[in-house]
Design an enzyme around this catalytic site. Structure first.
Site, short mmCIF file in Angstrom:
data_model
loop_
_atom_site.label_atom_id
_atom_site.label_comp_id
_atom_site.label_asym_id
_atom_site.label_seq_id
_atom_site.Cartn_x
_atom_site.Cartn_y
_atom_site.Cartn_z
N LEU A 66 -45.04 -16.72 -29.66
CA LEU A 66 -45.47 -15.43 -29.12
C LEU A 66 -44.21 -14.75 -28.60
CD1 LEU A 66 -48.62 -16.45 -27.03
CD2 LEU A 66 -48.61 -15.20 -29.19
N ASP A 67 -44.10 -13.45 -28.79
CA ASP A 67 -42.94 -12.72 -28.30
C ASP A 67 -42.80 -12.84 -26.79
OD1 ASP A 67 -42.34 -11.89 -30.87
OD2 ASP A 67 -43.36 -9.95 -30.66
N ARG A 68 -41.58 -12.70 -26.31
CA ARG A 68 -41.29 -12.85 -24.89
C ARG A 68 -42.20 -12.01 -24.00
NH1 ARG A 68 -36.40 -13.96 -21.37
NH2 ARG A 68 -35.44 -14.80 -23.23
N PRO A 69 -42.45 -10.72 -24.28
CA PRO A 69 -43.30 -9.94 -23.37
C PRO A 69 -44.79 -10.28 -23.44
CG PRO A 69 -42.05 -8.50 -24.86
CD PRO A 69 -41.85 -9.90 -25.31
N THR A 70 -45.18 -11.07 -24.42
CA THR A 70 -46.59 -11.36 -24.68
C THR A 70 -47.07 -12.59 -23.93
OG1 THR A 70 -46.27 -10.47 -26.90
CG2 THR A 70 -48.25 -11.76 -26.54
#
Length: 134
Positions: A66-70
């Site tokens: 999952l992407d860092r901001p997610t």
């Protein structure tokens, strides 16, 4: 969360002999990148090593990212066999993933398609929404 989970800043949702599912918080990274920030796969290995008093290295397979901001559920395999099987399930789309977005106002339609272009800023290691001319 338990005391050991607190120590490692982990939110373990489910664990058995084959896999472990955590609730990834925004800002955490699943695997190492050029920022040098400690990734969840390394934090989770240390957590499992301490929890089960393992003398050697801990195996942990990252199944998806999952992407860092997610934020959201992140699955890791605790054995090579489980990791292989779980990875195949994701590749074959046998796992249903649902993405939710938080908005400040109700959208005009209950369903639609959003198309955007992304540009990657290599220096900041981030992607941004941009117009197609970029």
């Amino acid at each position: 969360m338990g005391k050991l989970e607190d120590k490692y800043n982990l939110d373990v949702v489910f664990e058995d002999n084959h896999l472990i599912l955590i609730n990834k918080k925004p800002g955490q990274i699943a695997q190492g990148d050029k920022t040098g920030d400690t990734p969840l796969n390394e934090i989770l290995k240390a957590y499992l090593k301490e929890k089960y008093a393992k003398p050697g290295n801990v195996y942990l397979g990252l199944i998806h990212r999952l992407d860092r901001p997610t934020s959201g559920g992140l699955v890791f395999g605790k054995t090579d066999k489980a990791s292989s099987r779980l990875s195949k399930m994701f590749q074959k789309h046998e796992v249903k993933k649902t993405y939710w977005a938080v908005v400040d106002r109700r959208p005009p339609q209950t369903e639609d398609t959003l198309v955007h272009y992304l540009a990657k800023n290599q220096e900041k290691n981030k992607s941004f929404v941009c117009k197609p001319t970029h």
